[in-house]
Design a protein around this motif. Sequence first.
Motif, PDB file in Angstrom:
ATOM      1  N   VAL A 121      18.026   9.463   2.169  1.00  0.00           N
ATOM      2  CA  VAL A 121      16.503   9.964   2.417  1.00  0.00           C
ATOM      3  C   VAL A 121      16.107   8.921   3.337  1.00  0.00           C
ATOM      4  O   VAL A 121      16.189   7.771   3.345  1.00  0.00           O
ATOM      5  CB  VAL A 121      15.629   9.775   1.026  1.00  0.00           C
ATOM      6  CG1 VAL A 121      16.019  11.198   0.167  1.00  0.00           C
ATOM      7  CG2 VAL A 121      15.383   8.582   0.477  1.00  0.00           C
ATOM      8  N   ASP A 122      14.937   9.289   4.031  1.00  0.00           N
ATOM      9  CA  ASP A 122      14.411   8.394   5.136  1.00  0.00           C
ATOM     10  C   ASP A 122      13.904   7.337   4.204  1.00  0.00           C
ATOM     11  O   ASP A 122      13.090   7.515   3.304  1.00  0.00           O
ATOM     12  CB  ASP A 122      13.547   9.206   6.008  1.00  0.00           C
ATOM     13  CG  ASP A 122      14.197  10.390   6.974  1.00  0.00           C
ATOM     14  OD1 ASP A 122      15.357   9.981   7.184  1.00  0.00           O
ATOM     15  OD2 ASP A 122      13.435  11.263   7.318  1.00  0.00           O
ATOM     16  N   HIS A 123      13.549   6.374   4.833  1.00  0.00           N
ATOM     17  CA  HIS A 123      12.712   5.071   4.262  1.00  0.00           C
ATOM     18  C   HIS A 123      11.443   5.708   3.977  1.00  0.00           C
ATOM     19  O   HIS A 123      10.843   4.935   2.781  1.00  0.00           O
ATOM     20  CB  HIS A 123      12.778   3.702   5.134  1.00  0.00           C
ATOM     21  CG  HIS A 123      12.384   2.624   4.207  1.00  0.00           C
ATOM     22  ND1 HIS A 123      11.053   2.201   4.578  1.00  0.00           N
ATOM     23  CD2 HIS A 123      12.835   1.855   3.207  1.00  0.00           C
ATOM     24  CE1 HIS A 123      11.027   1.053   3.452  1.00  0.00           C
ATOM     25  NE2 HIS A 123      12.085   0.915   2.797  1.00  0.00           N
ATOM     26  N   ALA A 124      10.682   6.280   4.689  1.00  0.00           N
ATOM     27  CA  ALA A 124       9.484   6.682   4.516  1.00  0.00           C
ATOM     28  C   ALA A 124       9.228   7.717   3.193  1.00  0.00           C
ATOM     29  O   ALA A 124       8.103   7.724   2.639  1.00  0.00           O
ATOM     30  CB  ALA A 124       8.943   7.700   5.628  1.00  0.00           C
ATOM     31  N   LYS A 125      10.338   8.202   2.889  1.00  0.00           N
ATOM     32  CA  LYS A 125      10.492   8.931   1.539  1.00  0.00           C
ATOM     33  C   LYS A 125      10.919   8.375   0.431  1.00  0.00           C
ATOM     34  O   LYS A 125      10.838   8.995  -0.744  1.00  0.00           O
ATOM     35  CB  LYS A 125      11.168  10.283   1.713  1.00  0.00           C
ATOM     36  CG  LYS A 125      10.337  11.148   2.877  1.00  0.00           C
ATOM     37  CD  LYS A 125      11.485  12.633   2.844  1.00  0.00           C
ATOM     38  CE  LYS A 125      10.771  13.396   4.056  1.00  0.00           C
ATOM     39  NZ  LYS A 125      11.594  14.736   4.173  1.00  0.00           N
ATOM     40  N   VAL A 126      11.231   7.029   0.470  1.00  0.00           N
ATOM     41  CA  VAL A 126      11.816   6.285  -0.695  1.00  0.00           C
ATOM     42  C   VAL A 126      10.580   6.295  -1.688  1.00  0.00           C
ATOM     43  O   VAL A 126      10.769   6.263  -2.905  1.00  0.00           O
ATOM     44  CB  VAL A 126      12.259   4.993  -0.224  1.00  0.00           C
ATOM     45  CG1 VAL A 126      12.306   3.954  -1.449  1.00  0.00           C
ATOM     46  CG2 VAL A 126      13.500   4.940   0.479  1.00  0.00           C
ATOM     47  N   GLU A 141       0.926  -1.146   0.145  1.00  0.00           N
ATOM     48  CA  GLU A 141       0.089   0.026  -0.015  1.00  0.00           C
ATOM     49  C   GLU A 141       0.664   1.140  -0.143  1.00  0.00           C
ATOM     50  O   GLU A 141       0.626   2.020  -0.780  1.00  0.00           O
ATOM     51  CB  GLU A 141      -0.907  -0.064   1.103  1.00  0.00           C
ATOM     52  CG  GLU A 141      -2.004  -1.162   1.017  1.00  0.00           C
ATOM     53  CD  GLU A 141      -2.965  -1.019   2.226  1.00  0.00           C
ATOM     54  OE1 GLU A 141      -2.995   0.033   3.031  1.00  0.00           O
ATOM     55  OE2 GLU A 141      -3.756  -2.010   2.461  1.00  0.00           O
ATOM     56  N   VAL A 142       1.974   1.367   0.779  1.00  0.00           N
ATOM     57  CA  VAL A 142       2.969   2.324   0.532  1.00  0.00           C
ATOM     58  C   VAL A 142       3.655   2.223  -0.510  1.00  0.00           C
ATOM     59  O   VAL A 142       3.590   3.452  -1.182  1.00  0.00           O
ATOM     60  CB  VAL A 142       3.996   2.105   1.822  1.00  0.00           C
ATOM     61  CG1 VAL A 142       5.064   3.157   1.840  1.00  0.00           C
ATOM     62  CG2 VAL A 142       3.055   2.447   3.353  1.00  0.00           C
ATOM     63  N   PHE A 143       4.131   1.476  -1.090  1.00  0.00           N
ATOM     64  CA  PHE A 143       4.718   1.021  -2.273  1.00  0.00           C
ATOM     65  C   PHE A 143       4.023   0.783  -3.402  1.00  0.00           C
ATOM     66  O   PHE A 143       3.775  -0.489  -3.601  1.00  0.00           O
ATOM     67  CB  PHE A 143       5.839   0.126  -2.224  1.00  0.00           C
ATOM     68  CG  PHE A 143       7.133   0.563  -1.198  1.00  0.00           C
ATOM     69  CD1 PHE A 143       8.096   1.446  -1.905  1.00  0.00           C
ATOM     70  CD2 PHE A 143       7.011   0.248   0.000  1.00  0.00           C
ATOM     71  CE1 PHE A 143       9.384   1.913  -0.925  1.00  0.00           C
ATOM     72  CE2 PHE A 143       8.134   0.832   0.915  1.00  0.00           C
ATOM     73  CZ  PHE A 143       9.173   1.478   0.224  1.00  0.00           C
ATOM     74  N   ALA A 144       3.383   1.687  -4.116  1.00  0.00           N
ATOM     75  CA  ALA A 144       2.275   1.656  -5.022  1.00  0.00           C
ATOM     76  C   ALA A 144       2.278   2.472  -5.894  1.00  0.00           C
ATOM     77  O   ALA A 144       3.001   3.746  -5.731  1.00  0.00           O
ATOM     78  CB  ALA A 144       0.890   1.634  -4.475  1.00  0.00           C
ATOM     79  N   PRO A 145       2.119   2.087  -7.290  1.00  0.00           N
ATOM     80  CA  PRO A 145       2.033   3.024  -8.233  1.00  0.00           C
ATOM     81  C   PRO A 145       1.337   4.535  -8.158  1.00  0.00           C
ATOM     82  O   PRO A 145       0.288   4.507  -7.374  1.00  0.00           O
ATOM     83  CB  PRO A 145       1.321   2.557  -9.578  1.00  0.00           C
ATOM     84  CG  PRO A 145       1.525   1.152  -9.231  1.00  0.00           C
ATOM     85  CD  PRO A 145       1.559   1.009  -7.597  1.00  0.00           C
TER      86      PRO A 145
END
Length: 221
Positions: free
Chosen positions: A97-102, A11-15
């Motif tokens: 970058v922070d992982h949250a901003k990847v 859900e976080v890593f999504a197009p």
Amino acid sequence: VSVVPFGIDSEVFAPRPGVPNKATTTIGTVKTLAPKYGVDTLLEAFALLKQGLERREQGAGESLRLRIVGGGPQLEDLRSLARGLGVADVTTFVGQVDHAKVPESLAEFDVYVALSRLDSESFGVAVLEASAMGLPVVVSDAGGLPEVVADGVTGLVVPRDDPAAAATVLERLVLDPERRTSMGAAGRAHVLDRYTWAACVDEMERVYRSVASAHVGGAEG
């Protein structure tokens, strides 16, 4: 032996929907800037790619961009290499970058590349994150990277330390937007089928229960 992969938050890593057609084609990576990860190979491949497109047609390589996300001990050496290869003006070193901003960084890419050179690259988490974002991937044959790529379907696997081979497959993807789209979609489906966080946690719990059950049974016997 039971092998349970790292899970990906799909859900976080999504197009990212609604991104307009861009005038540039961006190749990128998210890696620590250390020799193990072959970012120098990526720079060399990118320079060869740009030169190859220019040989095809004058100005054909002008839309190419390279984004390198990450920090590490090789930063200045890689900046110098980019200058020496003549691609510094189209290469952006974003920094760590922070992982949250990847996911935001990956959303800037059209193709994700990981050209690690050592087999200590045990598992391609970053590659799967890129696939989950709907990106086609190009990876080396080092360590666990080929394990997470369906070669020719979700991405392309090339020999390690081979900038020419990487440049060749990158050229195919740059010149074929439809193939990039289809590989990205296949990569997303691959993650949803095998590597979601929930599925991997379920599998880990199953392994724990199996081991615990065998231990209890053995103790009772």
